[in-house]
Design an enzyme around this catalytic site. Structure first.
Site, PDB file in Angstrom:
ATOM      1  N   MET A 171      11.924  -1.000  14.014  1.00  0.00           N
ATOM      2  CA  MET A 171      12.583  -1.188  12.730  1.00  0.00           C
ATOM      3  C   MET A 171      12.347  -2.596  12.191  1.00  0.00           C
ATOM      4  O   MET A 171      12.134  -3.541  12.950  1.00  0.00           O
ATOM      5  CB  MET A 171      14.077  -0.907  12.855  1.00  0.00           C
ATOM      6  CG  MET A 171      14.401   0.573  12.877  1.00  0.00           C
ATOM      7  SD  MET A 171      16.156   0.901  12.667  1.00  0.00           S
ATOM      8  CE  MET A 171      16.098   2.645  12.241  1.00  0.00           C
ATOM      9  N   GLU A 181       8.193  -1.516  10.937  1.00  0.00           N
ATOM     10  CA  GLU A 181       8.028  -0.406   9.987  1.00  0.00           C
ATOM     11  C   GLU A 181       7.579  -0.870   8.603  1.00  0.00           C
ATOM     12  O   GLU A 181       6.918  -0.127   7.876  1.00  0.00           O
ATOM     13  CB  GLU A 181       9.335   0.377   9.857  1.00  0.00           C
ATOM     14  CG  GLU A 181      10.497  -0.455   9.328  1.00  0.00           C
ATOM     15  CD  GLU A 181      11.779   0.351   9.207  1.00  0.00           C
ATOM     16  OE1 GLU A 181      11.706   1.550   8.887  1.00  0.00           O
ATOM     17  OE2 GLU A 181      12.857  -0.234   9.424  1.00  0.00           O
ATOM     18  N   ASP A 202      18.216  -5.746  11.712  1.00  0.00           N
ATOM     19  CA  ASP A 202      17.024  -6.473  11.265  1.00  0.00           C
ATOM     20  C   ASP A 202      17.220  -7.991  11.249  1.00  0.00           C
ATOM     21  O   ASP A 202      16.253  -8.738  11.108  1.00  0.00           O
ATOM     22  CB  ASP A 202      16.611  -6.017   9.867  1.00  0.00           C
ATOM     23  CG  ASP A 202      16.052  -4.603   9.854  1.00  0.00           C
ATOM     24  OD1 ASP A 202      15.781  -4.068  10.950  1.00  0.00           O
ATOM     25  OD2 ASP A 202      15.910  -4.025   8.772  1.00  0.00           O
ATOM     26  N   ARG A 211      12.348  -3.374   7.867  1.00  0.00           N
ATOM     27  CA  ARG A 211      11.781  -3.038   6.556  1.00  0.00           C
ATOM     28  C   ARG A 211      11.095  -4.236   5.914  1.00  0.00           C
ATOM     29  O   ARG A 211       9.984  -4.143   5.412  1.00  0.00           O
ATOM     30  CB  ARG A 211      12.882  -2.543   5.613  1.00  0.00           C
ATOM     31  CG  ARG A 211      13.504  -1.216   5.987  1.00  0.00           C
ATOM     32  CD  ARG A 211      14.516  -0.805   4.945  1.00  0.00           C
ATOM     33  NE  ARG A 211      13.913  -0.708   3.617  1.00  0.00           N
ATOM     34  CZ  ARG A 211      13.279   0.367   3.152  1.00  0.00           C
ATOM     35  NH1 ARG A 211      13.195   1.439   3.905  1.00  0.00           N
ATOM     36  NH2 ARG A 211      12.761   0.368   1.946  1.00  0.00           N
ATOM     37  N   ASP A 220      23.257  -5.672   3.206  1.00  0.00           N
ATOM     38  CA  ASP A 220      23.298  -6.286   1.876  1.00  0.00           C
ATOM     39  C   ASP A 220      23.719  -5.298   0.799  1.00  0.00           C
ATOM     40  O   ASP A 220      24.460  -5.648  -0.127  1.00  0.00           O
ATOM     41  CB  ASP A 220      21.954  -6.940   1.531  1.00  0.00           C
ATOM     42  CG  ASP A 220      20.770  -5.986   1.686  1.00  0.00           C
ATOM     43  OD1 ASP A 220      20.976  -4.820   2.098  1.00  0.00           O
ATOM     44  OD2 ASP A 220      19.644  -6.408   1.398  1.00  0.00           O
ATOM     45  N   GLY A 221      23.267  -4.036   0.901  1.00  0.00           N
ATOM     46  CA  GLY A 221      23.684  -3.043  -0.084  1.00  0.00           C
ATOM     47  C   GLY A 221      25.175  -2.789  -0.025  1.00  0.00           C
ATOM     48  O   GLY A 221      25.845  -2.660  -1.063  1.00  0.00           O
ATOM     49  N   THR A 241      23.373  -5.618  10.378  1.00  0.00           N
ATOM     50  CA  THR A 241      22.003  -5.119  10.322  1.00  0.00           C
ATOM     51  C   THR A 241      21.305  -5.524  11.609  1.00  0.00           C
ATOM     52  O   THR A 241      21.415  -6.662  12.055  1.00  0.00           O
ATOM     53  CB  THR A 241      21.207  -5.678   9.133  1.00  0.00           C
ATOM     54  OG1 THR A 241      19.830  -5.299   9.276  1.00  0.00           O
ATOM     55  CG2 THR A 241      21.282  -7.177   9.036  1.00  0.00           C
TER      56      THR A 241
END
Length: 413
Positions: free
Chosen positions: A229, A282, A186, A231, A156-157, A184
């Site tokens: 992982m 995490e 994630d 976030r 996304d960044g 990602t």
């Protein structure tokens, strides 16, 4: 929301099985009167915006590693080179830093020889970095190098940065197609049902959980504690837990827990079974750690405190007080699960994401990311993508599967 475009497409693509911009995919399967957002179906168009013989494209990979990055680079090049016959493909090295000439990181011309065999390797042959780039200097560089198309492969960044590049080029009147490929492990990108690399990461994480289970059951009072992982989203932890079927407790960011309630449940498990396996994302339990919201990494993300080390210490202290000897085996395979090569499923997904990105760019789409909904690839405006979040639903099927496979309570409260 309308898909941004550089203008009227006017060159025949010469490709078969084309689709039109009028073919739309609804955000919701069962939409009724409210279909939610509707998106253009991705795929080759009959007419394209760029003249292939005069077109130069650039590729940049940003952010953390992910299985399949090299697959995406290879497939982007192959579709551009063999599918459309474009003039040149440039690889910007070192992430967004490589777009700024001041960095001293020179780009590379991508050739068939350059991409030969790279799909069998983990990581990215172009290199990567975190953090933004000076948008003005980056666009100056793209214009100077005659780049008409830029593919941004990242999370996304990265895609927010891509939107800044698109907006700056548009402000200057430079016809630059910016197309993002979402990346990602994630799996937390909106309008993407599964991101490439996710299942490879889950497969690798499940192997670690199997090792943790072996360690735990082979030792009196054995506890295998694995930090994975994730976030903000627990998809990897949930997926690996269900794939393993040997995890007894799974903790994810979307489901807060009280430490004492969790420790009591773990104590009960140890008294009856004498071993346990714990998988923790995490980002879980950060409220217990009182993370400093002002401390951020190069990508602007809040720096997380280590939930794995935190849990290990509290488990040891709790079990000592309870008079239960334990042997904790702590695993932190964060970099292991993201640096492996893509498995077969992700390799196929990488190829399709990349080829649809090329079709979008050649048709003159810009400021878009390739999405994936209902087994269809779509065009998602970056501005819309940046405004949405995707998280695991504690009331949904993913979490119910976790609860069923672990036998843990729905919450620790």
């Amino acid at each position: 929301m309308q898909t941004p475009s550089l203008g009227q497409a006017r060159y025949a693509s010469g490709l078969g099985h084309t689709v039109g911009d009028d073919v739309l995919i609804s955000e919701r399967i069962e939409c009724g009167a409210d279909p939610g957002h509707c998106f253009e179906l991705a795929g080759p168009r009959e007419l394209i915006f760029f003249n292939p013989k005069e077109t130069r494209a650039g590729i940049v990979t940003c952010g953390g590693l992910c299985p399949g990055l090299n697959n995406v680079i290879r497939s982007l090049f192959c579709e551009l080179h063999y599918g459309y016959g474009i003039a040149e493909v440039i690889g910007f090295r070192g992430g967004y830093a490589g777009l700024d000439p001041a960095s001293g990181i020179n780009p590379v011309t991508i050739t068939p020889e350059f991409v030969e065999g790279i799909h069998r390797q983990g990581g990215t042959i172009l290199g990567t970095s975190r953090g933004p780039v000076d948008v003005s200097r980056a666009v100056d560089n793209l214009i100077a190098r005659g780049i008409h198309i830029l593919f941004t492969v990242g999370g996304d960044g990265t895609q927010r940065g891509a939107n800044d590049l698109y907006q700056e080029a548009r402000r200057r009147g430079h016809l630059l197609s910016v197309v993002g490929v979402p990346k990602t492990i994630d799996n937390d990108v909106a309008f993407v049902s599964r991101t490439f690399g996710f299942f490879s990461a889950v497969e690798e994480a499940a192997r670690v959980l199997d090792c943790a289970h072996t360690e735990a059951r082979s030792t009196l009072g054995g506890i295998g504690l694995v930090k994975l992982m994730g976030r903000h989203a627990g998809f990897i932890t949930a997926g690996a837990t269900v794939a393993s079927q040997d995890v007894n407790f799974a903790l994810i960011p979307e489901v807060p827990f009280k430490l004492e309630a969790f420790l009591s449940a773990l104590e009960q498990r140890m008294r009856t079974k004498s071993h346990a396996v714990i998988a923790v994302a995490e980002g879980a339990g950060q409220d217990l750690l009182e993370a400093d919201a002002s401390a951020r990494d190069a990508s602007g993300n809040v720096k997380l405190k280590d939930i794995g080390i935190f849990l290990r210490g509290h488990i040891e202290a709790h079990m000592k007080t309870a008079g239960l000897p334990v042997a904790i085996r702590y695993f932190d395979p964060s970099y292991q699960v993201r640096s492996c090569p893509a498995n077969c499923e992700d390799s196929l997904l990488c190829d399709l994401f990349a080829r649809n990105a090329v079709h979008a760019a050649m048709a003159g789409k810009t400021g878009v990311v390739i999405g994936f909904l209902h087994e269809r690839f779509i065009h998602v405006p970056i501005e819309l993508l940046a405004s949405q979040v995707k998280r695991l639903d504690p009331a949904g099927g993913w979490w119910r599967s976790v609860l069923s496979s672990t036998g843990q309570p729905a919450n620790f409260s």
